[in-house]
Motif scaffolding. Structure first.
Motif, mmCIF file in Angstrom:
data_model
loop_
_atom_site.group_PDB
_atom_site.id
_atom_site.type_symbol
_atom_site.label_atom_id
_atom_site.label_comp_id
_atom_site.label_asym_id
_atom_site.label_seq_id
_atom_site.Cartn_x
_atom_site.Cartn_y
_atom_site.Cartn_z
ATOM 1 N N UNK A 61 0.833 -1.212 0.000
ATOM 2 C CA UNK A 61 0.000 0.000 0.000
ATOM 3 C C UNK A 61 0.865 1.260 0.000
ATOM 4 N N UNK A 62 1.953 1.235 0.739
ATOM 5 C CA UNK A 62 2.865 2.383 0.742
ATOM 6 C C UNK A 62 3.466 2.575 -0.647
ATOM 7 N N UNK A 63 3.768 1.497 -1.303
ATOM 8 C CA UNK A 63 4.306 1.582 -2.675
ATOM 9 C C UNK A 63 3.260 2.185 -3.614
ATOM 10 N N UNK A 64 2.026 1.752 -3.494
ATOM 11 C CA UNK A 64 0.944 2.323 -4.318
ATOM 12 C C UNK A 64 0.814 3.822 -4.064
ATOM 13 N N UNK A 65 0.923 4.216 -2.802
ATOM 14 C CA UNK A 65 0.858 5.643 -2.464
ATOM 15 C C UNK A 65 1.991 6.402 -3.144
ATOM 16 N N UNK A 66 3.179 5.826 -3.090
ATOM 17 C CA UNK A 66 4.336 6.461 -3.698
ATOM 18 C C UNK A 66 4.231 6.581 -5.207
ATOM 19 N N UNK A 67 3.486 5.672 -5.810
ATOM 20 C CA UNK A 67 3.296 5.702 -7.259
ATOM 21 C C UNK A 67 2.171 6.651 -7.676
ATOM 22 N N UNK A 68 1.467 7.217 -6.690
ATOM 23 C CA UNK A 68 0.422 8.193 -7.000
ATOM 24 C C UNK A 68 -0.963 7.593 -7.139
ATOM 25 N N UNK A 69 -1.416 6.864 -6.144
ATOM 26 C CA UNK A 69 -2.754 6.268 -6.140
ATOM 27 C C UNK A 69 -3.807 7.364 -6.185
ATOM 28 N N UNK A 70 -4.492 7.488 -7.311
ATOM 29 C CA UNK A 70 -5.493 8.534 -7.507
ATOM 30 C C UNK A 70 -6.649 8.409 -6.516
ATOM 31 N N UNK A 71 -7.035 7.184 -6.198
ATOM 32 C CA UNK A 71 -8.135 6.999 -5.258
ATOM 33 C C UNK A 71 -7.757 7.484 -3.863
ATOM 34 N N UNK A 72 -6.504 7.341 -3.509
ATOM 35 C CA UNK A 72 -6.045 7.853 -2.228
ATOM 36 C C UNK A 72 -6.161 9.374 -2.197
ATOM 37 N N UNK A 73 -5.846 10.009 -3.320
ATOM 38 C CA UNK A 73 -5.996 11.467 -3.423
ATOM 39 C C UNK A 73 -7.463 11.863 -3.271
ATOM 40 N N UNK A 74 -8.364 11.080 -3.853
ATOM 41 C CA UNK A 74 -9.798 11.372 -3.703
ATOM 42 C C UNK A 74 -10.228 11.269 -2.251
ATOM 43 N N UNK A 75 -9.702 10.277 -1.555
ATOM 44 C CA UNK A 75 -10.054 10.107 -0.144
ATOM 45 C C UNK A 75 -9.643 11.317 0.685
ATOM 46 N N UNK A 76 -8.525 11.922 0.324
ATOM 47 C CA UNK A 76 -8.077 13.128 1.028
ATOM 48 C C UNK A 76 -8.871 14.360 0.601
ATOM 49 N N UNK A 77 -9.350 14.374 -0.612
ATOM 50 C CA UNK A 77 -9.985 15.550 -1.201
ATOM 51 C C UNK A 77 -11.483 15.620 -0.944
ATOM 52 N N UNK A 78 -12.159 14.496 -1.010
ATOM 53 C CA UNK A 78 -13.623 14.452 -0.950
ATOM 54 C C UNK A 78 -14.070 13.902 0.399
ATOM 55 N N UNK A 79 -14.925 14.662 1.077
ATOM 56 C CA UNK A 79 -15.557 14.166 2.301
ATOM 57 C C UNK A 79 -16.822 13.425 1.886
ATOM 58 N N UNK A 80 -16.709 12.132 1.736
ATOM 59 C CA UNK A 80 -17.838 11.339 1.243
ATOM 60 C C UNK A 80 -19.001 11.303 2.219
ATOM 61 N N UNK A 81 -18.761 11.619 3.474
ATOM 62 C CA UNK A 81 -19.844 11.621 4.460
ATOM 63 C C UNK A 81 -20.904 12.684 4.156
ATOM 64 N N UNK A 82 -20.548 13.732 3.422
ATOM 65 C CA UNK A 82 -21.543 14.761 3.100
ATOM 66 C C UNK A 82 -22.632 14.207 2.178
ATOM 67 N N UNK A 83 -22.356 13.094 1.517
ATOM 68 C CA UNK A 83 -23.335 12.475 0.634
ATOM 69 C C UNK A 83 -24.317 11.568 1.390
ATOM 70 N N UNK A 84 -23.979 11.222 2.635
ATOM 71 C CA UNK A 84 -24.769 10.244 3.379
ATOM 72 C C UNK A 84 -26.259 10.591 3.487
ATOM 73 N N UNK A 85 -26.641 11.806 3.885
ATOM 74 C CA UNK A 85 -28.084 12.072 4.016
ATOM 75 C C UNK A 85 -28.852 11.848 2.712
ATOM 76 N N UNK A 86 -28.303 12.315 1.596
ATOM 77 C CA UNK A 86 -28.978 12.124 0.309
ATOM 78 C C UNK A 86 -29.008 10.662 -0.096
ATOM 79 N N UNK A 87 -27.938 9.945 0.185
ATOM 80 C CA UNK A 87 -27.893 8.522 -0.133
ATOM 81 C C UNK A 87 -28.913 7.742 0.687
ATOM 82 N N UNK A 88 -28.963 8.016 1.981
ATOM 83 C CA UNK A 88 -29.905 7.308 2.843
ATOM 84 C C UNK A 88 -31.348 7.580 2.431
ATOM 85 N N UNK A 89 -31.628 8.814 2.087
ATOM 86 C CA UNK A 89 -32.988 9.168 1.650
ATOM 87 C C UNK A 89 -33.337 8.459 0.348
ATOM 88 N N UNK A 90 -32.439 8.498 -0.620
ATOM 89 C CA UNK A 90 -32.716 7.913 -1.931
ATOM 90 C C UNK A 90 -32.758 6.387 -1.898
#
Length: 144
Positions: free
Chosen positions: A13-42
Motif C-alpha cells: 500500500x505504501x508503494x501504491x501511495x508512492x506511485x500516486x494512487x489517484x483513489x487515495x488522493x480522492x479520499x483526502x480531497x472528498x468528504x464522502x460523508x456529506x453524501x450520506x443524508x442524500x444517499x440514505x434518503x434515496x
C-alpha cells in the motif's frame, strides 16, 4: 514462496501511495460523508426490523459507483476488481476479510438511486468537489 504477513500488505500500500494512487488522493480531497443524508434518503433501506442481512453502508456503495464510473466498469467487473485490487479496497475502507458487495448489489444500488432521481445530483456534486480541488473528471479517467 514465503508466507504473506501484515507488513507485506502495508508495504504494498505504501508503494501504491508512492506511485500516486489517484483513489487515495480522492479520499483526502472528498468528504464522502456529506453524501450520506442524500444517499440514505434515496436508497430508503429498511430499518432491519423484518430481519435479513443488513444492507451495505450507503457511502460505501456510492464510492463503489464512483470507482465503476471512473473506470467504465460493468457490475461484474466492478465486483471482481474490488476483490482483486488493494487500491480499491483501501479507497472503500475494506480489509482482505471484509464482505464485498456482489454485482447484483451494485446494480440494485445504482437502479435505486436512478429511480429516486438522485444519481445525477450526487455525481454532479462529486464532480464539482473534484473540480474545486483542481482535478478534471473526464469520462472514465481523472486528470490532475
Amino acid at each position: 514462496m514465503k508466507q504473506t504477513g501484515f507488513f507485506d500488505v502495508e508495504e504494498r500500500l505504501a508503494r501504491l501511495s508512492g506511485l500516486g494512487d489517484q483513489l487515495e488522493a480522492f479520499s483526502r480531497t472528498v468528504d464522502f460523508e456529506v453524501f450520506r443524508p442524500d444517499l440514505e434518503k434515496a436508497l430508503a433501506y429498511s430499518d432491519g426490523s423484518k430481519g435479513g442481512r443488513p444492507p451495505f453502508d450507503p457511502v460505501l456503495m456510492f464510492k463503489i459507483l464512483v470507482i465503476q464510473t471512473l473506470n467504465n466498469l460493468s457490475d461484474e467487473r466492478t465486483e471482481y476488481l474490488i476483490n482483486d485490487r488493494l487500491s480499491f479496497m483501501r479507497f472503500l475502507g475494506l480489509g482482505l476479510s471484509d464482505r464485498v458487495p456482489d454485482a447484483k448489489t451494485v446494480w440494485l444500488c445504482q437502479k435505486r438511486l436512478t429511480q429516486a432521481g438522485a444519481i445525477d445530483g450526487l455525481f454532479n456534486r462529486f464532480d464539482a468537489t473534484l473540480r474545486n480541488a483542481g482535478y478534471l473528471p473526464m469520462s472514465g479517467q481523472i486528470l490532475d
